[in-house]
Motif scaffolding. Sequence first.
Motif, PDB file in Angstrom:
ATOM      1  N   MET A 189     -82.103  48.016 -64.616  1.00  0.00           N
ATOM      2  CA  MET A 189     -82.645  48.457 -63.317  1.00  0.00           C
ATOM      3  C   MET A 189     -82.682  47.263 -62.363  1.00  0.00           C
ATOM      4  O   MET A 189     -83.045  46.157 -62.769  1.00  0.00           O
ATOM      5  N   THR A 190     -82.310  47.475 -61.139  1.00  0.00           N
ATOM      6  CA  THR A 190     -82.349  46.395 -60.154  1.00  0.00           C
ATOM      7  C   THR A 190     -83.776  46.144 -59.684  1.00  0.00           C
ATOM      8  O   THR A 190     -84.665  46.965 -59.879  1.00  0.00           O
ATOM      9  N   LEU A 191     -83.962  44.999 -59.046  1.00  0.00           N
ATOM     10  CA  LEU A 191     -85.260  44.682 -58.456  1.00  0.00           C
ATOM     11  C   LEU A 191     -85.625  45.712 -57.399  1.00  0.00           C
ATOM     12  O   LEU A 191     -84.763  46.225 -56.693  1.00  0.00           O
ATOM     13  N   GLN A 192     -86.920  46.000 -57.296  1.00  0.00           N
ATOM     14  CA  GLN A 192     -87.416  46.949 -56.312  1.00  0.00           C
ATOM     15  C   GLN A 192     -87.749  46.239 -54.999  1.00  0.00           C
ATOM     16  O   GLN A 192     -88.418  45.206 -55.007  1.00  0.00           O
ATOM     17  N   ALA A 193     -87.277  46.758 -53.867  1.00  0.00           N
ATOM     18  CA  ALA A 193     -87.640  46.190 -52.569  1.00  0.00           C
ATOM     19  C   ALA A 193     -89.114  46.500 -52.296  1.00  0.00           C
ATOM     20  O   ALA A 193     -89.516  47.661 -52.256  1.00  0.00           O
ATOM     21  N   THR A 194     -89.927  45.453 -52.136  1.00  0.00           N
ATOM     22  CA  THR A 194     -91.378  45.656 -51.986  1.00  0.00           C
ATOM     23  C   THR A 194     -91.950  45.084 -50.700  1.00  0.00           C
ATOM     24  O   THR A 194     -93.121  45.318 -50.402  1.00  0.00           O
ATOM     25  N   LEU A 195     -91.156  44.334 -49.932  1.00  0.00           N
ATOM     26  CA  LEU A 195     -91.698  43.785 -48.681  1.00  0.00           C
ATOM     27  C   LEU A 195     -90.574  43.442 -47.719  1.00  0.00           C
ATOM     28  O   LEU A 195     -89.545  42.883 -48.122  1.00  0.00           O
ATOM     29  N   PHE A 196     -90.785  43.752 -46.437  1.00  0.00           N
ATOM     30  CA  PHE A 196     -89.934  43.318 -45.336  1.00  0.00           C
ATOM     31  C   PHE A 196     -90.862  42.662 -44.326  1.00  0.00           C
ATOM     32  O   PHE A 196     -91.790  43.305 -43.831  1.00  0.00           O
ATOM     33  N   SER A 197     -90.626  41.377 -44.022  1.00  0.00           N
ATOM     34  CA  SER A 197     -91.580  40.660 -43.188  1.00  0.00           C
ATOM     35  C   SER A 197     -90.859  39.626 -42.335  1.00  0.00           C
ATOM     36  O   SER A 197     -89.626  39.612 -42.254  1.00  0.00           O
ATOM     37  N   PHE A 198     -91.640  38.689 -41.748  1.00  0.00           N
ATOM     38  CA  PHE A 198     -91.148  37.811 -40.692  1.00  0.00           C
ATOM     39  C   PHE A 198     -92.097  36.624 -40.617  1.00  0.00           C
ATOM     40  O   PHE A 198     -93.304  36.777 -40.822  1.00  0.00           O
ATOM     41  N   VAL A 199     -91.588  35.428 -40.361  1.00  0.00           N
ATOM     42  CA  VAL A 199     -92.437  34.239 -40.238  1.00  0.00           C
ATOM     43  C   VAL A 199     -92.912  34.097 -38.791  1.00  0.00           C
ATOM     44  O   VAL A 199     -92.099  33.898 -37.881  1.00  0.00           O
ATOM     45  N   ASN A 200     -94.210  34.209 -38.591  1.00  0.00           N
ATOM     46  CA  ASN A 200     -94.804  34.022 -37.269  1.00  0.00           C
ATOM     47  C   ASN A 200     -95.103  32.542 -37.018  1.00  0.00           C
ATOM     48  O   ASN A 200     -95.425  31.795 -37.947  1.00  0.00           O
ATOM     49  N   ARG A 201     -95.003  32.132 -35.771  1.00  0.00           N
ATOM     50  CA  ARG A 201     -95.241  30.727 -35.433  1.00  0.00           C
ATOM     51  C   ARG A 201     -96.632  30.278 -35.876  1.00  0.00           C
ATOM     52  O   ARG A 201     -96.809  29.165 -36.375  1.00  0.00           O
ATOM     53  N   TRP A 202     -97.628  31.144 -35.722  1.00  0.00           N
ATOM     54  CA  TRP A 202     -99.002  30.743 -36.042  1.00  0.00           C
ATOM     55  C   TRP A 202     -99.238  30.594 -37.543  1.00  0.00           C
ATOM     56  O   TRP A 202    -100.270  30.045 -37.971  1.00  0.00           O
ATOM     57  N   GLU A 203     -98.277  31.012 -38.370  1.00  0.00           N
ATOM     58  CA  GLU A 203     -98.409  30.855 -39.821  1.00  0.00           C
ATOM     59  C   GLU A 203     -97.831  29.531 -40.322  1.00  0.00           C
ATOM     60  O   GLU A 203     -97.934  29.223 -41.508  1.00  0.00           O
ATOM     61  N   CYS A 204     -97.221  28.753 -39.437  1.00  0.00           N
ATOM     62  CA  CYS A 204     -96.594  27.499 -39.848  1.00  0.00           C
ATOM     63  C   CYS A 204     -97.572  26.337 -39.678  1.00  0.00           C
ATOM     64  O   CYS A 204     -98.433  26.339 -38.801  1.00  0.00           O
ATOM     65  N   ASP A 205     -97.413  25.325 -40.546  1.00  0.00           N
ATOM     66  CA  ASP A 205     -98.363  24.212 -40.577  1.00  0.00           C
ATOM     67  C   ASP A 205     -97.796  22.977 -39.905  1.00  0.00           C
ATOM     68  O   ASP A 205     -96.812  23.045 -39.161  1.00  0.00           O
ATOM     69  N   GLU A 206     -98.427  21.812 -40.180  1.00  0.00           N
ATOM     70  CA  GLU A 206     -98.034  20.576 -39.502  1.00  0.00           C
ATOM     71  C   GLU A 206     -96.631  20.126 -39.874  1.00  0.00           C
ATOM     72  O   GLU A 206     -96.033  19.297 -39.177  1.00  0.00           O
TER      73      GLU A 206
END
Length: 289
Positions: A1-18
């Motif tokens: 069985m193949t891996l199940q697709a469980t998330l589609f997302s996006f990197v927001n600027r406010w989630e990035c660090d120094e």
Amino acid sequence: MTLQATLFSFVNRWECDENDHLNVQFYFSRFEEADRQFRLTSGLSETLVGARRVRHVRYHEELRTGDLITVHSCIAFDGPHMLTVVHELRNAGTGALAATALDGYEPSANSAKTLRQRFKDFQCAMIAEATPRGIPTGPSGLRATLAGLTAKGAEICYRGTVLPRDIGIDGKADDRYALSCCTDGVAHVWQRTPMNLAYLNENGYGRVAVEMKLTWATPLKTGDTVVVATGFTGVNAKMFTMRHHLFESRTGRLAATLDVVALTMDLSTRAAVDLPAEAHQSISKMLID
């Protein structure tokens, strides 16, 4: 069985660090949501397999602002735990593997055959890149006390309060909250070494984690006050390890531990650099294990 697709997302600027890349707490939040979706699809529950013992994450490639994220999940019965859920997080724009997570469960040994049959449509072989490297697979540090740790040389690096926004759908503080406490405090841990802020700024280096293992001991709820005590657990030429201990501060109850493999990264080349000799010597003298 193949891996199940469980998330589609996006990197927001406010989630990035120094370091201008996705902060580790948000990798954990992506894995948490992917896990919810996988449980819904597969029917996996604590009633069947017990509570999750650890979530073991390895970081393979940086994610930057605007990058697309997908997570695929499966159950690997050949993983390091009796039942291992594997989550594979990729940069959907390039296809590159960015991070992996192993969720470890230890159901009853006599239930293995039944579980294999029940989850036969959600099985896959263990993903080699997800295999733990610098941190043992099982739960760790769960007998620690704040007094015992400080006596060994661990120091407090964070204090805070669990707020309503930190609570998951199960009424308890979620993985992202535990990670946020540790990542907010970790700069103070580095400051105890020769690789302090002045050294990093002078050389154009950044603080980076390449592997983490989160172990929950007891839950936290809204209004609980917390303290994080951290000590070093190992060191080699390029990396060192530490363990954060998250306590509920009114009673001294241990809530969680977070084991971390850390290194110094050249922010121009985005490559790991050797630790200075004095850092190796300094950390070696402060080990709590």
